[in-house]
Design an enzyme around this catalytic site. Structure first.
Site, PDB file in Angstrom:
ATOM      1  CG  ASP A   9      -2.139   0.723   1.531  1.00 54.95           C
ATOM      2  OD1 ASP A   9      -2.731   1.178   0.227  1.00 54.95           O
ATOM      3  OD2 ASP A   9      -2.215   2.065   2.205  1.00 54.95           O
ATOM      4  CD  GLU A  11       5.948  -1.123  -3.626  1.00 53.65           C
ATOM      5  OE1 GLU A  11       7.622  -1.763  -2.990  1.00 53.65           O
ATOM      6  OE2 GLU A  11       5.467  -1.978  -3.783  1.00 53.65           O
ATOM      7  CG  ASP A  51      -0.325   6.468  -0.272  1.00 52.17           C
ATOM      8  OD1 ASP A  51      -1.659   6.895  -1.115  1.00 52.17           O
ATOM      9  OD2 ASP A  51      -0.296   7.124   0.484  1.00 52.17           O
ATOM     10  CB  SER A  59     -35.843  -8.273 -14.437  1.00 53.33           C
ATOM     11  OG  SER A  59     -36.183  -8.154 -13.356  1.00 53.33           O
ATOM     12  CG  LEU A  60     -32.215 -11.940 -15.161  1.00 58.87           C
ATOM     13  CD1 LEU A  60     -31.655 -13.330 -14.816  1.00 58.87           C
ATOM     14  CD2 LEU A  60     -32.544 -12.996 -16.834  1.00 58.87           C
ATOM     15  CD  GLU A  85     -22.811 -14.396 -16.677  1.00 55.03           C
ATOM     16  OE1 GLU A  85     -23.013 -14.724 -17.445  1.00 55.03           O
ATOM     17  OE2 GLU A  85     -24.086 -13.262 -16.542  1.00 55.03           O
ATOM     18  CE  LYS A 116     -31.855 -12.780 -10.266  1.00 55.89           C
ATOM     19  NZ  LYS A 116     -31.433 -12.159  -9.281  1.00 55.89           N
ATOM     20  CG  ASP A 141     -28.888 -10.716  -3.555  1.00 53.49           C
ATOM     21  OD1 ASP A 141     -29.902  -9.721  -4.369  1.00 53.49           O
ATOM     22  OD2 ASP A 141     -28.962 -10.610  -2.376  1.00 53.49           O
ATOM     23  NE  ARG A 201     -34.145  -3.691 -14.030  1.00 58.30           N
ATOM     24  CZ  ARG A 201     -35.629  -3.427 -13.396  1.00 58.30           C
ATOM     25  NH1 ARG A 201     -36.262  -2.718 -12.421  1.00 58.30           N
ATOM     26  NH2 ARG A 201     -36.612  -3.836 -14.424  1.00 58.30           N
ATOM     27  CD  GLU A 236     -27.231  -6.672  -9.607  1.00 59.98           C
ATOM     28  OE1 GLU A 236     -27.311  -7.010 -11.109  1.00 59.98           O
ATOM     29  OE2 GLU A 236     -27.904  -7.048  -8.654  1.00 59.98           O
ATOM     30  CE1 TYR A 285     -26.201  -8.106 -15.043  1.00 61.15           C
ATOM     31  CE2 TYR A 285     -24.947  -7.951 -13.561  1.00 61.15           C
ATOM     32  CZ  TYR A 285     -26.009  -7.486 -13.984  1.00 61.15           C
ATOM     33  OH  TYR A 285     -26.748  -7.343 -13.475  1.00 61.15           O
ATOM     34  CE  LYS A 323     -26.985 -13.671 -18.224  1.00 62.74           C
ATOM     35  NZ  LYS A 323     -26.209 -12.563 -17.669  1.00 62.74           N
ATOM     36  CE  LYS A 353     -34.783 -14.927  -6.486  1.00 60.67           C
ATOM     37  NZ  LYS A 353     -34.963 -13.774  -6.464  1.00 60.67           N
ATOM     38  CB  CYS A 379     -30.857  -6.788  35.899  1.00 63.67           C
ATOM     39  SG  CYS A 379     -29.766  -8.069  35.650  1.00 63.67           S
ATOM     40  CB  CYS A 391     -29.073  -9.190  39.512  1.00 62.42           C
ATOM     41  SG  CYS A 391     -28.747  -7.959  38.752  1.00 62.42           S
ATOM     42  CB  CYS A 414     -27.284  -5.353  34.792  1.00 60.00           C
ATOM     43  SG  CYS A 414     -26.911  -6.357  36.583  1.00 60.00           S
ATOM     44  CB  CYS A 425     -26.067  -9.344  38.030  1.00 58.60           C
ATOM     45  SG  CYS A 425     -26.465 -10.457  36.441  1.00 58.60           S
TER      46      CYS A 425
HETATM   47  S1  IVH Z   1     -28.556 -10.536 -16.585  1.00 55.92           S
HETATM   48  C1  IVH Z   1     -31.001  -8.167 -20.245  1.00 55.92           C
HETATM   49  N1  IVH Z   1     -26.811 -11.454 -14.923  1.00 55.92           N
HETATM   50  O1  IVH Z   1     -30.230  -9.793 -11.440  1.00 55.92           O
HETATM   51  C2  IVH Z   1     -30.349  -9.269 -18.917  1.00 55.92           C
HETATM   52  N2  IVH Z   1     -28.631 -10.049 -14.287  1.00 55.92           N
HETATM   53  O2  IVH Z   1     -33.550 -11.067 -11.177  1.00 55.92           O
HETATM   54  C3  IVH Z   1     -30.864  -9.282 -17.765  1.00 55.92           C
HETATM   55  N3  IVH Z   1     -28.264 -10.174 -12.071  1.00 55.92           N
HETATM   56  O3  IVH Z   1     -31.756  -7.310 -13.129  1.00 55.92           O
HETATM   57  C4  IVH Z   1     -29.702  -9.257 -16.200  1.00 55.92           C
HETATM   58  N4  IVH Z   1     -26.533 -11.715 -11.742  1.00 55.92           N
HETATM   59  O4  IVH Z   1     -30.023  -6.751 -12.057  1.00 55.92           O
HETATM   60  C5  IVH Z   1     -27.784 -11.093 -15.588  1.00 55.92           C
HETATM   61  N5  IVH Z   1     -25.405 -12.478 -14.039  1.00 55.92           N
HETATM   62  C6  IVH Z   1     -26.002 -12.330 -14.222  1.00 55.92           C
HETATM   63  C7  IVH Z   1     -26.743 -11.339 -13.299  1.00 55.92           C
HETATM   64  C8  IVH Z   1     -27.939 -10.549 -13.039  1.00 55.92           C
HETATM   65  C9  IVH Z   1     -26.830 -10.400 -10.888  1.00 55.92           C
HETATM   66  C10 IVH Z   1     -29.694  -9.461 -11.869  1.00 55.92           C
HETATM   67  C11 IVH Z   1     -30.051  -8.306 -12.860  1.00 55.92           C
HETATM   68  C12 IVH Z   1     -31.304  -7.944 -13.161  1.00 55.92           C
HETATM   69  C13 IVH Z   1     -31.453  -9.157 -11.808  1.00 55.92           C
HETATM   70  C14 IVH Z   1     -32.749 -10.135 -12.235  1.00 55.92           C
END
Ligand code: IVH
Length: 698
Positions: free
Chosen positions: A53, A55, A57, A102-103, A133, A135, A137, A156, A194, A246, A318, A342, A436, A439, A454, A459
């Site tokens: 660190d 270095e 810095d 969304s998915l 891959e 997902k 959070d 988003r 993400e 992603y 995918k 999920k 308490c 006691c 307490c 006690c």
């Molecule tokens: S693909 C059109 N890949 O999950 C592309 N989403 O519940 C759609 N998320 O809104 C997204 N990991 O925020 C994709 N490897 C991943 C992801 C991912 C997390 C999130 C993303 C999406 C949400 C849907």
């Protein structure tokens, strides 16, 4: 992005820049930017820090000074331009180039098999490849790069419009400010990903919140998305966010350029982005031809979710081929070529039945919610800490409420919130005791603390807890005197206090059910052996507030007899490594109390070691004399305790946290907040395990 040759060159370049003051400014500035960008990539994308660190810095300061001298040479993608600038009032709203969809979700093998059938119909082929891959959070973001430079970062929002949070995104070091996209024929690109927060960073962040009397955030996702919307980018910088990208949602080729061949498949595109320096799941993604393989992988991966550095709530599957993705299209809600698998929910609802108030070893009263037992992520939860009164008030939970409970990763369960819409009007406010529960002494609350306490030293709950702690493995290590036996002996009047452990009436023990000759002799032997434990264990075992194992070692090495502390004052204690005013005050208070001095005198009479024959040795002998170390993350070559012993045997000492007194931070896998903090401090040498080995092997 970096070949092995590049890496060697940049490493040498960094070392050279550290040692010499190069004459040509223009060149130096370019070289400095190169090595700092490389160091950021190694650190944030590859998790393999190359520079210490100090270095890092040093190089960063050098670049800053050069740019101050020659401001005309500053470029927007210079690492110095990540520096937070000012506050913004609110975030402007921007439209996404392509709506952020969304998915669709699946939860089991059957759902996935159905989805596979639909995919084959829509793609009009049986020759499909699936890319799988994690997902992540966190909070989803869109990044736009124009001519290779990060030009916009947005949340988003509602999927069509998001908030423009570029200033905050620029604080996330995993996200490159520029990349050689133009060379690849790309003039503009929109990348989705993400924003995530490392579980360790999240955990220490929550500890901090609880210490400040705030309620902990339920999961890393809330922490990430809250941070992204903070108004002060400097604050965002402190939080240590990370990012994983992603999806390429849009790109424009420059006139006459051919599309890079990697952009034919999802797998290829994320490997390509990775090679350009972007943080993608390049190493985590897998390609399968059959849905059965996908299903098997989903099951296997679910079992590993707790061992990941970031919170993952499922997998995303995918269709790999972009041409097929286009053929399959989207609904207004989700792409048809992707689906989320999920993991089992780690949230559940339950009823808050009552609140019990527990007394801790040092008297803090903790409200504990008793709920109707629920299964969350493979465990049954029936008891949940509500931490302190401030947390209860802030969440406004009431007895009879239906509450949402979450267990994020390996984190302990939380009550996220009461479902107020389900209230019947019969719910009752949680009343805090004034006395308490063990006691009946009146409880006290100090101004800067969230907990009621307490303060009765006698006690009974505290007495038992103190004895349990004294006998525990990391303290005096009295093997056969576990918590259950301490409680049993206390209940029948065999054991009243810590010194009593050394005056047990063995005739009475022999009469207790379950105590045969063998167990009595084992217990006797364990108690006898504990008399010779080193002073540091005794100091830890006495249960002085704020004195953990490391502090106990520091304290022990400063005296030749525990009673020397009777004459110490706060100033003298504060000169010791890593001891601040809070710990010092607590130590002084402990030794000032008559009853504690009596315990110590009784222990001496019983023959317990109160001395340290090696006073000050740690500071003066051995090749690591005077050097301080701290280990973080999972070590692969040693057990942490063994590594610490090596340091101590060589005269070094172990600190409890990252501070200006720390010389070396040894970083194992999945290191979190300590590493972040050490990097920020800039004075700590950051070592890999290999580097640590080299040092200890001389
Ligand atoms: S693909 C059109 N890949 O999950 C592309 N989403 O519940 C759609 N998320 O809104 C997204 N990991 O925020 C994709 N490897 C991943 C992801 C991912 C997390 C999130 C993303 C999406 C949400 C849907």
């Amino acid at each position: 992005m970096y070949t092995q040759q590049d890496e060697r060159r940049l490493y040498e370049q960094a070392k050279h820049l550290l040692q010499h003051d190069a004459a040509n400014t223009d060149d130096t500035i370019t070289q400095l930017r190169e090595v700092i960008n490389y160091a950021d990539w190694k650190y944030y994308v590859q998790n393999e820090p190359t520079l210490s660190d100090a270095e890092y810095d040093h190089l960063f300061k050098k670049l800053k000074h050069s740019e101050e001298k020659y401001p005309e040479l500053i470029t927007a993608d210079s690492p110095t331009q990540r520096v937070a600038q000012g506050l913004s009032e609110r975030f402007p709203t921007v439209s996404h180039l392509v709506p952020m969809l969304s998915l669709d979700n699946t939860y089991n093998a059957e759902d996935l098999t159905d989805w596979d059938k639909r995919c084959r119909q829509l793609a009009e082929t049986d020759n499909l490849e699936y890319c799988v891959e994690p997902k992540y959070d966190g909070a989803s973001i869109s990044l736009i790069y124009n001519n290779g430079n990060l030009s916009r970062g947005a949340t988003r929002g509602d999927g069509v419009m998001g908030e423009e949070v570029t200033a905050n995104i620029r604080q996330i070091k995993a996200i490159p400010l520029s990349a050689s996209l133009v060379k690849q024929g790309i003039t503009q690109i929109e990348i989705r990903g993400e924003i995530v927060i490392h579980k360790n960073v999240f955990e220490s962040f929550n500890k901090q919140r609880v210490a400040e009397g705030l309620s902990p955030l339920a999961n890393p996702r809330n922490a990430a998305s809250g941070t992204l919307r903070m108004l002060d980018p400097a604050e965002v910088k402190k939080r240590g966010l990370n990012a994983i990208l992603y999806h390429i949602s849009d790109y424009t080729l420059s006139a006459g350029s051919k599309r890079p061949k990697e952009l034919n498949t999802h797998y290829g595109s994320l490997q390509w982005l990775y090679s350009l320096g972007f943080p993608t799941p390049a190493k985590e993604m897998k390609v399968f031809k059959h849905i059965d393989e996908v299903i098997a992988y989903c099951h296997e991966f679910e079992g590993q979710r707790d061992s990941l550095a970031f919170e993952v709530d499922g997998l995303v599957i995918k269709v790999n081929d972009f041409a097929l993705q286009d053929r399959m299209g989207m609904t207004s809600h989700h792409p048809r070529w992707a689906v989320a698998y999920k993991f089992k929910a780690r949230q559940a609802t339950s009823k808050l039945l009552r609140v019990e108030f527990q007394v801790g070893r040092v008297g803090a009263i903790t409200p504990v919610a008793k709920i109707e037992p629920v299964h969350i992520g493979g465990v049954t939860v029936s008891s949940i800490s509500l931490f302190n009164e401030d947390v209860v008030r802030e969440k406004d939970v009431r007895i009879g409420d239906t509450v949402l409970v979450e267990r994020a990763g390996d984190v302990i369960p939380y009550i996220v919130k009461p479902l107020t819409e389900l209230r019947t009007g019969l719910e009752k406010e949680i009343k805090f005791p004034t006395h308490c529960p063990a006691c009946n002494s009146e409880l006290e609350k100090q101004q800067d603390e969230a907990a009621w306490r307490c303060i009765n030293i006698n006690c009974p709950v505290q007495v038992v807890e103190r004895m349990m702690h004294f006998a525990s493995k990391d303290a005096m290590d009295i093997r056969s005197l576990g918590a259950a036996n301490v409680q049993k002996f206390f209940d029948i009047g065999l054991l009243k206090d810590i010194p009593g452990i050394y005056h047990i009436d063995w005739d009475r023990v022999k009469g207790i059910e379950g105590f045969g000759e063998k167990s009595v002799s084992n217990l006797k032997q364990a108690i006898e052996q504990s008399k010779q434990q080193p002073l540091s264990r005794l100091l830890f075992g006495l249960g002085i507030r704020h004195v953990g194992e490391t502090t106990a070692k520091t304290l022990a090495s400063a005296v030749s007899d525990i009673r020397e502390f009777y004459d110490w004052d706060i100033e003298k204690l504060s000169t010791l490594q890593d001891i601040g005013p809070k710990v010092a005050t607590s130590v002084i208070d402990f030794f000032a109390r008559k009853e504690n001095r009596e315990i110590i005198e009784k222990l001496e009479k019983a023959g317990i070691n109160l001395a340290n024959e090696h006073k000050g040795e740690q500071q003066t002998n051995g090749e690591l004399a005077g050097k301080t170390f701290l280990f973080t993350g999972t070590l692969s070559h040693f057990k942490r305790s063994d590594a610490e012993t090596i340091v101590e045997e060589k005269g070094g000492s172990i600190l409890g946290g990252v501070s200006s007194k720390l010389n070396y931070l040894v970083v194992g896998e999945d290191a979190g907040s300590k590493l972040e903090k050490a990097k920020k401090l800039g004075t700590v040498n950051i070592l890999t395990e290999q580097e640590f080995l080299k040092i200890v092997e001389g």
